[in-house]
Design a protein around this motif. Structure first.
Motif, PDB file in Angstrom:
ATOM      1  N   UNK A 199     -17.519  30.404  75.140  1.00  0.00           N
ATOM      2  CA  UNK A 199     -18.018  29.022  75.222  1.00  0.00           C
ATOM      3  C   UNK A 199     -19.251  28.846  74.331  1.00  0.00           C
ATOM      4  N   UNK A 200     -19.335  27.720  73.660  1.00  0.00           N
ATOM      5  CA  UNK A 200     -20.454  27.431  72.787  1.00  0.00           C
ATOM      6  C   UNK A 200     -21.443  26.485  73.473  1.00  0.00           C
ATOM      7  N   UNK A 201     -22.712  26.558  73.083  1.00  0.00           N
ATOM      8  CA  UNK A 201     -23.756  25.755  73.718  1.00  0.00           C
ATOM      9  C   UNK A 201     -23.605  24.274  73.414  1.00  0.00           C
ATOM     10  N   UNK A 202     -23.156  23.982  72.193  1.00  0.00           N
ATOM     11  CA  UNK A 202     -23.030  22.581  71.814  1.00  0.00           C
ATOM     12  C   UNK A 202     -21.963  22.438  70.742  1.00  0.00           C
ATOM     13  N   UNK A 203     -21.743  21.200  70.312  1.00  0.00           N
ATOM     14  CA  UNK A 203     -20.686  20.918  69.336  1.00  0.00           C
ATOM     15  C   UNK A 203     -20.975  21.548  67.980  1.00  0.00           C
ATOM     16  N   UNK A 204     -22.242  21.609  67.620  1.00  0.00           N
ATOM     17  CA  UNK A 204     -22.605  22.195  66.322  1.00  0.00           C
ATOM     18  C   UNK A 204     -22.249  23.675  66.284  1.00  0.00           C
ATOM     19  N   UNK A 205     -22.620  24.414  67.334  1.00  0.00           N
ATOM     20  CA  UNK A 205     -22.274  25.828  67.399  1.00  0.00           C
ATOM     21  C   UNK A 205     -20.756  26.032  67.400  1.00  0.00           C
ATOM     22  N   UNK A 206     -20.070  25.130  68.075  1.00  0.00           N
ATOM     23  CA  UNK A 206     -18.612  25.232  68.133  1.00  0.00           C
ATOM     24  C   UNK A 206     -18.005  25.024  66.749  1.00  0.00           C
ATOM     25  N   UNK A 207     -18.552  24.076  66.007  1.00  0.00           N
ATOM     26  CA  UNK A 207     -18.054  23.831  64.655  1.00  0.00           C
ATOM     27  C   UNK A 207     -18.291  25.039  63.756  1.00  0.00           C
ATOM     28  N   UNK A 208     -19.478  25.629  63.848  1.00  0.00           N
ATOM     29  CA  UNK A 208     -19.797  26.814  63.044  1.00  0.00           C
ATOM     30  C   UNK A 208     -18.834  27.948  63.379  1.00  0.00           C
ATOM     31  N   UNK A 209     -18.591  28.159  64.692  1.00  0.00           N
ATOM     32  CA  UNK A 209     -17.657  29.202  65.124  1.00  0.00           C
ATOM     33  C   UNK A 209     -16.254  28.955  64.587  1.00  0.00           C
ATOM     34  N   UNK A 210     -15.806  27.717  64.673  1.00  0.00           N
ATOM     35  CA  UNK A 210     -14.455  27.382  64.223  1.00  0.00           C
ATOM     36  C   UNK A 210     -14.290  27.579  62.722  1.00  0.00           C
ATOM     37  N   UNK A 211     -15.320  27.207  61.975  1.00  0.00           N
ATOM     38  CA  UNK A 211     -15.252  27.388  60.513  1.00  0.00           C
ATOM     39  C   UNK A 211     -15.216  28.868  60.161  1.00  0.00           C
ATOM     40  N   UNK A 212     -15.990  29.663  60.888  1.00  0.00           N
ATOM     41  CA  UNK A 212     -15.987  31.104  60.635  1.00  0.00           C
ATOM     42  C   UNK A 212     -14.610  31.693  60.938  1.00  0.00           C
ATOM     43  N   UNK A 213     -14.033  31.338  62.067  1.00  0.00           N
ATOM     44  CA  UNK A 213     -12.716  31.848  62.439  1.00  0.00           C
ATOM     45  C   UNK A 213     -11.671  31.384  61.425  1.00  0.00           C
ATOM     46  N   UNK A 214     -11.805  30.151  60.972  1.00  0.00           N
ATOM     47  CA  UNK A 214     -10.888  29.627  59.954  1.00  0.00           C
ATOM     48  C   UNK A 214     -10.965  30.480  58.682  1.00  0.00           C
ATOM     49  N   UNK A 215     -12.173  30.858  58.289  1.00  0.00           N
ATOM     50  CA  UNK A 215     -12.344  31.706  57.104  1.00  0.00           C
ATOM     51  C   UNK A 215     -11.736  33.076  57.312  1.00  0.00           C
ATOM     52  N   UNK A 216     -11.866  33.596  58.533  1.00  0.00           N
ATOM     53  CA  UNK A 216     -11.303  34.913  58.837  1.00  0.00           C
ATOM     54  C   UNK A 216      -9.790  34.917  58.638  1.00  0.00           C
ATOM     55  N   UNK A 217      -9.129  33.893  59.118  1.00  0.00           N
ATOM     56  CA  UNK A 217      -7.662  33.870  59.072  1.00  0.00           C
ATOM     57  C   UNK A 217      -7.114  33.423  57.713  1.00  0.00           C
ATOM     58  N   UNK A 218      -7.851  32.636  56.985  1.00  0.00           N
ATOM     59  CA  UNK A 218      -7.368  32.152  55.682  1.00  0.00           C
ATOM     60  C   UNK A 218      -7.858  33.007  54.519  1.00  0.00           C
ATOM     61  N   UNK A 219      -8.940  33.732  54.735  1.00  0.00           N
ATOM     62  CA  UNK A 219      -9.498  34.531  53.644  1.00  0.00           C
ATOM     63  C   UNK A 219     -10.333  33.719  52.674  1.00  0.00           C
ATOM     64  N   UNK A 220     -10.586  32.446  53.006  1.00  0.00           N
ATOM     65  CA  UNK A 220     -11.376  31.594  52.127  1.00  0.00           C
ATOM     66  C   UNK A 220     -12.868  31.846  52.331  1.00  0.00           C
ATOM     67  N   UNK A 221     -13.608  31.850  51.247  1.00  0.00           N
ATOM     68  CA  UNK A 221     -15.053  32.014  51.326  1.00  0.00           C
ATOM     69  C   UNK A 221     -15.694  30.723  51.832  1.00  0.00           C
ATOM     70  N   UNK A 222     -16.972  30.824  52.205  1.00  0.00           N
ATOM     71  CA  UNK A 222     -17.668  29.653  52.731  1.00  0.00           C
ATOM     72  C   UNK A 222     -17.635  28.484  51.743  1.00  0.00           C
ATOM     73  N   UNK A 223     -17.865  28.775  50.458  1.00  0.00           N
ATOM     74  CA  UNK A 223     -17.888  27.708  49.459  1.00  0.00           C
ATOM     75  C   UNK A 223     -16.526  27.036  49.327  1.00  0.00           C
ATOM     76  N   UNK A 224     -15.435  27.823  49.529  1.00  0.00           N
ATOM     77  CA  UNK A 224     -14.089  27.251  49.452  1.00  0.00           C
ATOM     78  C   UNK A 224     -13.797  26.359  50.664  1.00  0.00           C
ATOM     79  N   UNK A 225     -14.248  26.800  51.835  1.00  0.00           N
ATOM     80  CA  UNK A 225     -14.060  25.986  53.042  1.00  0.00           C
ATOM     81  C   UNK A 225     -14.879  24.705  52.942  1.00  0.00           C
ATOM     82  N   UNK A 226     -16.084  24.823  52.416  1.00  0.00           N
ATOM     83  CA  UNK A 226     -16.968  23.665  52.285  1.00  0.00           C
ATOM     84  C   UNK A 226     -16.348  22.594  51.401  1.00  0.00           C
TER      85      UNK A 226
END
Length: 297
Positions: free
Chosen positions: A236-263
């Motif tokens: 569980x995340x403390x707030x929506x911002x933390x949840x978004x950060x977590x989701x983006x990180x997990x998305x990068x893990x599964x897609x292999x995309x770097x932060x700049x590519x996800x951005x």
């Protein structure tokens, strides 16, 4: 054909100073052409050895005179070599002017670095990345701090750059700025690029990085296990911002995309192919290579 070149020191007789000393002169001969200039110092006639063009004896004054003579000789020879490399020929007049700095515009390292950064900044967001610009600006600031610290000066002419300067700057980064090996490696690449600009347009006839050796360290970045990733997904995340950060990180893990590519990822990069699956069709920012990633629902 190589020029005939000779440097001679002599005292100017008939020009005695009130204390009896004579002005020390330097005579340059190139292919029979002769030019001379004052060495800006006086010599007691009793100390001057005409045959050897040096002060005789081991007195403090004789050593001072000979040290000055040696420095002038080395500098004249250095200017001769530079002219041969840049112009392919040397005249006595050109060599004299080069030594005295007449008609020579002194190009300096910080001035060139600042010009480069100003031009680079205009391209940020188009053909250049903000992160790269930040690195160049950081290295420039480090050099601006390094010069007074180590060399007691605000800037340095390009032609005075040498391997000692390169090694001194690396030592400064490690000891004073506490930079780690890979950071030093990245900063030295940036400085090497500035030096290459000066070399390519003829402002620097030699490579001060010749003989310099530096390489990055291999870093073990570690990895997350499948269990750890699942724990992160379920946490569980403390707030929506933390949840978004977590989701983006997990998305990068599964897609292999770097932060700049996800951005930079937008909805138009999502397409449905003939197999009925949704695909991410994009290009990697760092390598500009095509990347096609299937999203299995």
């Amino acid at each position: 054909m190589r020029s005939t070149f000779k440097v001679l020191f002599y005292v100017k007789k008939g020009s005695e100073k009130p204390n009896g000393n004579l002005p020390l002169m330097c005579r340059i001969t190139v292919d029979g052409e002769i030019k001379q200039f004052s060495c800006k110092m006086d010599v007691p006639p009793r100390l001057w050895d005409v045959k050897n063009s040096r002060a005789s004896g081991k007195s403090v004054e004789a050593q001072r005179i000979n040290l000055a003579v040696d420095k002038i000789r080395v500098e004249v020879n250095r200017r001769y070599q530079e002219l041969m490399q840049t112009d392919g020929y040397v005249t006595a007049a050109k060599l004299k002017d080069a030594y005295l700095g007449i008609g020579v515009k002194q190009e300096t390292l910080l001035k060139l670095f600042e010009q480069h950064n100003a031009e680079f900044e205009k391209k940020v967001g188009h053909s250049r990345a903000q992160g790269t610009f930040t690195r160049y600006r950081t290295v420039c600031n480090h050099i601006r701090e390094f010069l007074p610290h180590t060399y007691k000066r605000e800037d340095i002419p390009l032609k005075e750059l040498n391997l000692t300067f390169i090694n001194d700057f690396e030592y400064f980064l490690r000891m004073e700025k506490k930079c780690r090996t890979n950071t030093v490696w990245g900063y030295m690449i940036a400085l090497k690029h500035i030096v290459s600009i000066a070399r390519n347009d003829g402002r620097l006839p030699f490579n001060p990085f010749a003989g310099y050796i530096n390489s990055p360290e291999s870093v073990d970045r570690g990895y997350l296990t499948q269990t750890e990733i699942q724990t992160l997904m379920d946490a569980p995340m403390k707030n929506a911002t933390h949840e978004l950060v977590r989701d983006l990180f997990v998305f990068s893990v599964f897609t292999g995309l770097a932060y700049s590519d996800v951005k930079n990822l937008t909805a138009d990069r999502l397409q449905t192919f003939f197999d009925g699956n949704l695909w991410i069709i994009t290009r990697r920012k760092k390598t500009n290579t095509e990347s096609n990633i299937v999203i299995i629902r």
